[in-house]
Write an enzyme that holds these catalytic residues in place. Structure first.
Site, PDB file in Angstrom:
ATOM      1  N   ARG A  94     -33.774 -61.814 -88.035  1.00  0.00           N
ATOM      2  CA  ARG A  94     -32.457 -61.759 -89.025  1.00  0.00           C
ATOM      3  C   ARG A  94     -32.053 -60.289 -88.797  1.00  0.00           C
ATOM      4  O   ARG A  94     -32.630 -59.158 -88.975  1.00  0.00           O
ATOM      5  CB  ARG A  94     -32.815 -61.859 -90.183  1.00  0.00           C
ATOM      6  CG  ARG A  94     -31.763 -61.505 -91.347  1.00  0.00           C
ATOM      7  CD  ARG A  94     -30.662 -62.665 -91.344  1.00  0.00           C
ATOM      8  NE  ARG A  94     -29.495 -62.091 -92.263  1.00  0.00           N
ATOM      9  CZ  ARG A  94     -29.359 -62.280 -93.611  1.00  0.00           C
ATOM     10  NH1 ARG A  94     -30.108 -63.273 -94.151  1.00  0.00           N
ATOM     11  NH2 ARG A  94     -28.274 -62.034 -94.138  1.00  0.00           N
ATOM     12  N   ARG A 103     -26.846 -66.227 -88.713  1.00  0.00           N
ATOM     13  CA  ARG A 103     -27.894 -65.773 -89.022  1.00  0.00           C
ATOM     14  C   ARG A 103     -29.261 -66.832 -88.237  1.00  0.00           C
ATOM     15  O   ARG A 103     -28.981 -67.909 -88.293  1.00  0.00           O
ATOM     16  CB  ARG A 103     -28.288 -65.979 -90.393  1.00  0.00           C
ATOM     17  CG  ARG A 103     -27.272 -65.351 -91.149  1.00  0.00           C
ATOM     18  CD  ARG A 103     -27.327 -65.309 -92.607  1.00  0.00           C
ATOM     19  NE  ARG A 103     -26.239 -64.241 -93.158  1.00  0.00           N
ATOM     20  CZ  ARG A 103     -25.607 -64.568 -94.111  1.00  0.00           C
ATOM     21  NH1 ARG A 103     -25.686 -65.758 -94.755  1.00  0.00           N
ATOM     22  NH2 ARG A 103     -24.382 -63.893 -94.479  1.00  0.00           N
ATOM     23  N   ASP A 106     -31.741 -67.201 -93.184  1.00  0.00           N
ATOM     24  CA  ASP A 106     -31.176 -66.749 -94.566  1.00  0.00           C
ATOM     25  C   ASP A 106     -32.137 -67.341 -95.633  1.00  0.00           C
ATOM     26  O   ASP A 106     -32.160 -68.646 -95.688  1.00  0.00           O
ATOM     27  CB  ASP A 106     -29.840 -66.994 -94.694  1.00  0.00           C
ATOM     28  CG  ASP A 106     -29.225 -66.284 -95.693  1.00  0.00           C
ATOM     29  OD1 ASP A 106     -29.502 -65.281 -96.317  1.00  0.00           O
ATOM     30  OD2 ASP A 106     -28.200 -66.969 -96.387  1.00  0.00           O
ATOM     31  N   ASP A 108     -32.483 -67.055 -99.687  1.00  0.00           N
ATOM     32  CA  ASP A 108     -31.965 -66.813-101.071  1.00  0.00           C
ATOM     33  C   ASP A 108     -32.888 -67.460-102.144  1.00  0.00           C
ATOM     34  O   ASP A 108     -33.152 -68.624-102.239  1.00  0.00           O
ATOM     35  CB  ASP A 108     -30.569 -67.283-101.318  1.00  0.00           C
ATOM     36  CG  ASP A 108     -29.641 -66.657-100.237  1.00  0.00           C
ATOM     37  OD1 ASP A 108     -29.739 -65.500 -99.769  1.00  0.00           O
ATOM     38  OD2 ASP A 108     -28.598 -67.240-100.032  1.00  0.00           O
TER      39      ASP A 108
END
Length: 167
Positions: A94, A103, A106, A108
């Site tokens: 990344r 990306r 990713d 989250d």
């Protein structure tokens, strides 16, 4: 690090560079190997256009994303879990050359139990999750009690395609 308590955490996974499906599978495996943590449920894979992170509506540069959501059971504190997510992202190559850049991976942190966190490094629930079909649809697949029909309806205009198979 000793576990204070075990909580359910939900992580959104996304990638649009390289072999995105392999990156998401490797990330889910890495999440399952974290200390005091195990993956409880995984959504299927979804294909979506890249969205601007501010509006959640405008198309951002780059190819389509593959997305998924996993449910973790973890004894890690939220900041420690965030550090581990960022480490996994870095190990996957990344880079953050500019906002909304394509990306390799990713990750989250969407939800951490019932916690509400607002710090310089971490906001939980994720501040833009309600604007994103690529988060709400796979989250509803594995945790329908966490997503209302009204929330799904609010993002129903966003193009999202469930791919065959599972993460």
């Amino acid at each position: 690090m000793a576990a204070e308590r075990v909580v359910q955490a939900y992580i959104a996974l996304g990638a649009n560079l390289g072999d995105a499906a392999a990156a998401l599978r490797q990330a889910a495996s890495a999440l399952d190997r974290l200390p005091l943590t195990r993956v409880r449920r995984m959504s299927g894979l979804y294909k979506t256009a890249p969205l601007d992170t501010d509006s959640g509506e405008a198309i951002a540069p780059g190819g389509d994303y593959l997305n998924a959501v996993v449910e973790l059971e973890t004894g890690l504190a939220a900041p420690a879990l965030l550090e581990q997510l960022q480490r996994i992202e870095q190990e996957a190559g990344r880079e953050r050359p500019y906002r909304n850049a394509p990306r390799t991976l990713d990750l989250d942190l969407l939800l951490f139990g019932s916690a509400r966190i607002d710090s310089a490094r971490l906001t939980v629930p994720h501040p833009r999750m309600m604007q994103r079909a690529f988060v709400l649809v796979p989250l509803a697949e594995i945790a329908p009690e966490r997503v209302s029909q009204a929330q799904l309806q609010a993002v129903a205009h966003q193009c999202i395609e469930r791919l065959a198979g599972v993460l």
